[in-house]
Design an enzyme around this catalytic site. Structure first.
Site, PDB file in Angstrom:
ATOM      1  N   ARG A 154      -0.224   5.058 -43.489  1.00 43.11           N
ATOM      2  CA  ARG A 154      -1.433   5.512 -42.793  1.00 43.11           C
ATOM      3  C   ARG A 154      -2.026   4.434 -41.887  1.00 43.11           C
ATOM      4  NH1 ARG A 154      -1.935   7.726 -47.996  1.00 43.11           N
ATOM      5  NH2 ARG A 154      -2.338   9.985 -48.085  1.00 43.11           N
ATOM      6  N   ILE A 155      -2.154   3.220 -42.425  1.00 41.40           N
ATOM      7  CA  ILE A 155      -2.806   2.153 -41.669  1.00 41.40           C
ATOM      8  C   ILE A 155      -1.961   1.760 -40.466  1.00 41.40           C
ATOM      9  CG2 ILE A 155      -3.547  -0.252 -41.756  1.00 41.40           C
ATOM     10  CD1 ILE A 155      -4.264   0.297 -44.753  1.00 41.40           C
ATOM     11  N   ASP A 174      10.819   0.517 -41.254  1.00 33.82           N
ATOM     12  CA  ASP A 174      10.400   1.087 -42.529  1.00 33.82           C
ATOM     13  C   ASP A 174      11.577   1.850 -43.121  1.00 33.82           C
ATOM     14  OD1 ASP A 174       9.358   2.474 -44.690  1.00 33.82           O
ATOM     15  OD2 ASP A 174       7.418   2.825 -43.736  1.00 33.82           O
ATOM     16  N   ARG A 238      -0.864  -7.375 -48.705  1.00 34.14           N
ATOM     17  CA  ARG A 238      -0.899  -8.056 -49.991  1.00 34.14           C
ATOM     18  C   ARG A 238      -0.426  -9.492 -49.795  1.00 34.14           C
ATOM     19  NH1 ARG A 238      -3.901  -4.834 -51.504  1.00 34.14           N
ATOM     20  NH2 ARG A 238      -3.849  -3.473 -53.318  1.00 34.14           N
ATOM     21  N   ASP A 262      -5.559 -11.937 -43.997  1.00 35.31           N
ATOM     22  CA  ASP A 262      -6.739 -11.479 -44.728  1.00 35.31           C
ATOM     23  C   ASP A 262      -6.490 -11.527 -46.222  1.00 35.31           C
ATOM     24  OD1 ASP A 262      -9.435 -10.247 -44.709  1.00 35.31           O
ATOM     25  OD2 ASP A 262      -8.399  -8.550 -45.644  1.00 35.31           O
ATOM     26  N   GLU A 267      -5.374 -15.265 -55.029  1.00 38.65           N
ATOM     27  CA  GLU A 267      -6.733 -15.029 -54.563  1.00 38.65           C
ATOM     28  C   GLU A 267      -7.699 -15.146 -55.734  1.00 38.65           C
ATOM     29  OE1 GLU A 267      -7.471 -11.519 -52.320  1.00 38.65           O
ATOM     30  OE2 GLU A 267      -5.825 -11.850 -50.946  1.00 38.65           O
ATOM     31  N   HIS A 285     -10.221 -11.583 -47.442  1.00 31.76           N
ATOM     32  CA  HIS A 285      -9.895 -10.254 -47.980  1.00 31.76           C
ATOM     33  C   HIS A 285     -11.039  -9.275 -47.710  1.00 31.76           C
ATOM     34  CE1 HIS A 285      -7.340  -8.070 -51.233  1.00 31.76           C
ATOM     35  NE2 HIS A 285      -7.842  -7.223 -50.352  1.00 31.76           N
TER      36      HIS A 285
END
Length: 319
Positions: A154-155, A174, A238, A262, A267, A285
């Protein structure tokens, strides 16, 4: 005494008023846990449902749950939850895969444009008391640039739609994309069959993959060396997709020109100072964030809990 007990394993939102009001309609008590894993488990073991953000829910945690029917994660990824253990215990796991698509796509585009237009170098020039374009050279016209997307969910699809109006060409890798998805993709998007082919042929790479055993360390030293030395890498998916040590080495050695992150691994980072290398642009993030996105996540995750406890179909079951 309430009919149901729902526990928030790790509270990250300004309030849980949305959840509390929605759950009250089915006579469900909402409890917000605090502390470490053991403290949370003590509170959660008698819960009918869990609302989860980052707290790891492994097989041992699952086995301690006495009557839980669903673990509803507020976010997109579910790599912090043992899906097989939950399925074996007849516990549904849900996520919210569509709550921050607009935000992450916009943040990714922002990082890409900042790196391609060399804004970090421009800002450093002014901070150093200089006023010239020496540090920013060379910059290529956007209509001469090709961006490669690794993953096309989607993104990535939303991001891909924003690139052609800027004149940017888009290439996608992909391996799990269906033939139908390829056929219905925008005419400005082209596809390649291998990651190596994409890495070596683009000016910027943006990662849009889930974290799985297969994608962990997807971009390491070998992959970075395949990219043109003028290229940039963006990761808003990720942290463990990228070998951070290899990336820092590539930037310092000139193998790669720039990177926008990001997310990092781990983390929060143990040493933020090591991220402050030339060519690196890092945000904490935050790509998922807008006030509207947070509320959408809370509403949709809570809806999955309500649907489970009242016997309705789930929208986003992942196991």
């Amino acid at each position: 005494m309430s009919t149901y007990r729902v526990v928030v394993t790790d509270q990250v939102f300004p309030t849980v008023d949305i959840e509390r009001e929605m759950l009250a309609e089915i006579d469900a008590e909402l409890v917000v846990a605090s502390g470490g894993r053991e403290e949370v488990l003590t509170v959660a073991q008698d819960a009918d449902a869990l609302l989860n953000t980052y707290l790891p829910i492994d097989a041992d945690f699952v086995s301690s749950l006495k009557r839980c029917q669903v673990v509803a994660r507020y976010g997109i990824g579910v790599d912090n939850i043992d899906l097989e253990a939950a399925a074996s215990a007849d516990i549904a796991v849900t996520n919210v895969p569509d709550y921050s698509v607009e935000e992450v796509a916009a943040h990714t585009l922002t990082l890409l444009l900042a790196l391609l237009r060399r804004l970090p170098e421009g800002v450093e020039t002014v901070r150093a008391g200089e006023w010239n374009i020496g540090r920013t050279r060379p910059i290529r016209r956007l209509s001469e640039v090709t961006v490669g997307l690794v993953g096309f969910g989607r993104i990535a699809q939303r991001l891909a739609r924003s690139l052609p109006p800027l004149g940017v060409r888009c290439v996608v890798f992909d391996p799990f994309l269906s033939d139908q998805a390829r056929a219905t993709a925008d005419e400005h998007v082209s596809f390649v069959d291998g990651l190596e082919e994409l890495l070596s042929s683009v000016d910027a790479v943006s990662l849009h993959c889930p974290l799985t055993p297969e994608t962990r360390g997807l971009i390491g030293r070998e992959q970075l060396e395949r990219m043109p030395s003028h290229a940039v890498l963006v990761n808003t998916s990720r942290g463990p997709l990228v070998d951070l040590d290899a990336l820092i080495f590539a930037l310092k050695s000139g193998t790669l020109r720039g990177a926008g992150l990001d997310v990092v691994d781990p983390e929060p980072p143990e040493d933020t100072g090591r991220l402050m290398v030339p060519g690196m642009l890092v945000t904490p993030h935050m790509a998922f964030y807008s006030e509207e996105a947070l509320q959408e996540s809370q509403l949709k995750a809570t809806t999955q809990v309500i649907n489970t406890l009242t016997g309705r179909p789930l929208d986003y079951r992942v196991n």
